[in-house]
Design an enzyme around this catalytic site. Sequence first.
Site, PDB file in Angstrom:
ATOM      1  N   HIS A  57       7.855  -5.934  -0.120  1.00 47.16           N
ATOM      2  CA  HIS A  57       7.720  -6.434   1.400  1.00 47.16           C
ATOM      3  C   HIS A  57       7.139  -7.814   1.233  1.00 47.16           C
ATOM      4  CE1 HIS A  57       3.494  -4.546   1.473  1.00 47.16           C
ATOM      5  NE2 HIS A  57       3.413  -5.548   2.455  1.00 47.16           N
ATOM      6  N   HIS A  69      -1.940  -3.728  -3.217  1.00 44.42           N
ATOM      7  CA  HIS A  69      -1.676  -3.581  -1.734  1.00 44.42           C
ATOM      8  C   HIS A  69       0.036  -3.058  -1.714  1.00 44.42           C
ATOM      9  CE1 HIS A  69      -0.665  -4.458   2.294  1.00 44.42           C
ATOM     10  NE2 HIS A  69       0.027  -5.461   1.769  1.00 44.42           N
ATOM     11  N   GLU A  78       7.497 -13.693   1.606  1.00 46.35           N
ATOM     12  CA  GLU A  78       6.500 -14.183   2.274  1.00 46.35           C
ATOM     13  C   GLU A  78       5.244 -14.976   1.342  1.00 46.35           C
ATOM     14  OE1 GLU A  78       6.517 -14.658   5.395  1.00 46.35           O
ATOM     15  OE2 GLU A  78       4.501 -15.253   5.729  1.00 46.35           O
ATOM     16  N   ASP A  79       5.147 -14.400   0.195  1.00 47.37           N
ATOM     17  CA  ASP A  79       3.756 -14.590  -0.427  1.00 47.37           C
ATOM     18  C   ASP A  79       4.042 -15.149  -1.765  1.00 47.37           C
ATOM     19  OD1 ASP A  79       2.718 -13.938   1.651  1.00 47.37           O
ATOM     20  OD2 ASP A  79       1.515 -11.992   0.853  1.00 47.37           O
ATOM     21  N   ASP A  91     -13.001  19.557  23.230  1.00 49.75           N
ATOM     22  CA  ASP A  91     -12.103  19.497  22.255  1.00 49.75           C
ATOM     23  C   ASP A  91     -12.869  18.656  21.014  1.00 49.75           C
ATOM     24  OD1 ASP A  91     -11.726  17.587  23.608  1.00 49.75           O
ATOM     25  OD2 ASP A  91      -9.568  17.502  23.506  1.00 49.75           O
ATOM     26  N   ASP A 110       2.375  -1.092   5.737  1.00 49.11           N
ATOM     27  CA  ASP A 110       1.353  -1.951   5.254  1.00 49.11           C
ATOM     28  C   ASP A 110       0.335  -2.209   6.035  1.00 49.11           C
ATOM     29  OD1 ASP A 110       1.339  -5.021   4.422  1.00 49.11           O
ATOM     30  OD2 ASP A 110       1.985  -5.449   6.516  1.00 49.11           O
TER      31      ASP A 110
END
Length: 569
Positions: free
Chosen positions: A64, A40, A68-69, A253, A132
């Site tokens: 990133h 990811h 957090e993880d 369209d 993300d």
Amino acid sequence: MTVKETVKSEPQGQIAKAYKFAEIAHSKQKRRTGEPYFVHVLATAEILNSWHLDEATIVAGLLHDTVEDTGTTSETITQEFGDQVTFLVNGVTKLGKIKYRGAEAEAKAENLRKMILAISEDLRVVFIKLADRLHNMRTLSALPPQKQRRIALETHEIYAPLAYRLGMQNISGELQDLAFPYLYPEEYRWLKAQVAEAYEARLKYLEKLKPVVQKALEDKGIRSATIDFRAKRYSSLYKKLLRQSMDVENIYDLVAMRLILKNQEACYGALGIIHSMWPPLPGRIKDYIAMPKPNGYRSLHTTVIGPEKKIVEFQIRTEEMHDEAEHGVAAHWIYKAHGGANPTQQKRVFDEAKWVEQLRRWQEHHAGTNPDEFLESLKVDFFRDRIFVITPRGEVLDLPVGSTPIDFAYEIHSEVGDTAVGAKVNNQIVPLSHELRSGDFVEILTQKNKKPSEDWLTFVKTSNAKDHVRIALRKKQTGLRKMAPLKSEIKMVTKDRVGLIKDIAVVIARSHVNLEGLTTALVPGGNFQSIKAVCDTADKQKIERLILKLKAIKEIKEISYRLLEHQAA
Ligand code: MN
């Protein structure tokens, strides 16, 4: 070059270092799909790389989710990668705490404030969040249904519009399309069934038309045109169908023919050639080159009656415009690398960027301007001189720069404006002429029977506030103090449906308009009913905005409004 290739070719570089760091940090984690979690963060970094963003952003993309993880602290990130990367990672971590559920006003307000602050501090944080989110949406099917819905809703209501605002139409459109099946599963299935055949037929028709167009252009000396087809996105197709009686045949369209040409002259040339071959439909020629859309989109659009009397939409633009339409502001960010990055990276970045000429030209015009000022000018430009402030109910209002609590009060409701006596910004009392800033929490203190004061006219910014102050002052002067506020009446012709009245009332309430009365009557013939709603505002802008929202209710077939005479209270 992809991120993976960069890791191989520059094993000592920052990107390679972040790659290994993230791989180790996430080594014990798996995603719901069963893949290693690292997949990811790498995908996120690859997306950022494909938008030509600078090294710090790609590094932060890889990192990133570490804070957090995983057990990683931001101190470690600073030690290893420096302040800039830490700032970006922390920004994304903060954004990650935002959970939009569409209902809990309290949480919404606090979180949106954080988000908005992050936006104004550094747009690269937003880019990482969008990359993300894009990857998360592409793999959303692995999550439990409830989570799918929440994330899809948040994407639909917050992130896709945000991307659009930043000129990243393509990304915005992809996000909307990815969210659509989760939010409207039945509509999605219906649409797919409806469109499949029509889409096939259109594509075949355009395939036949392509060489005809190509030849006509070449005959007039316009060479090296790239011609492709752009299928309308499901999400925007559905929106359009709602407006146009749900008949796919009426959507011209559904698939548009797109011409990408060398320069602007060629674009206008091609437009002329097309019009000389097939008659254009009146009112459908759009020159977004001379007059770009507010989000910066540039292109020529026209719709013509083609061979076999079939209607075809053309979109004509240069490669540079095309690139900008794909990447929006992200396309401009590269300039940062020009100022600070190492030579290898600069080269990588410059080789890949097609719009760099445009920036060079900009630089010539603004010789002596430093990169920071340049970024500043972009920020101002892209936020179009608007600020975002938050109401006590947790809603975000956007106002022109320089707006005051009085502008804010009138935006909420004319009565709030008329009776304002004080204001609190972020819980502190401020003068009514105080200049508001993005991210401010604003609360208006009111007192019954108060009237606007004349000097408000010296500092209010919005025409809405000015008009209301003037009306109130006039009333004061002519001694018509007891005048009831002006009202309006919205008239709708609708099909009936259980819950329709409630839906209408909800839309009205959400627009900060008070509903004073609602009457329904059957239209002779029995298939339709007419609904009249009396509202307590005569603010044309507000009513017209409300009408736009009401039009999204598909049972409403006709809608109009009139202002009502004022009556003595
Ligand atoms: Mn993530």
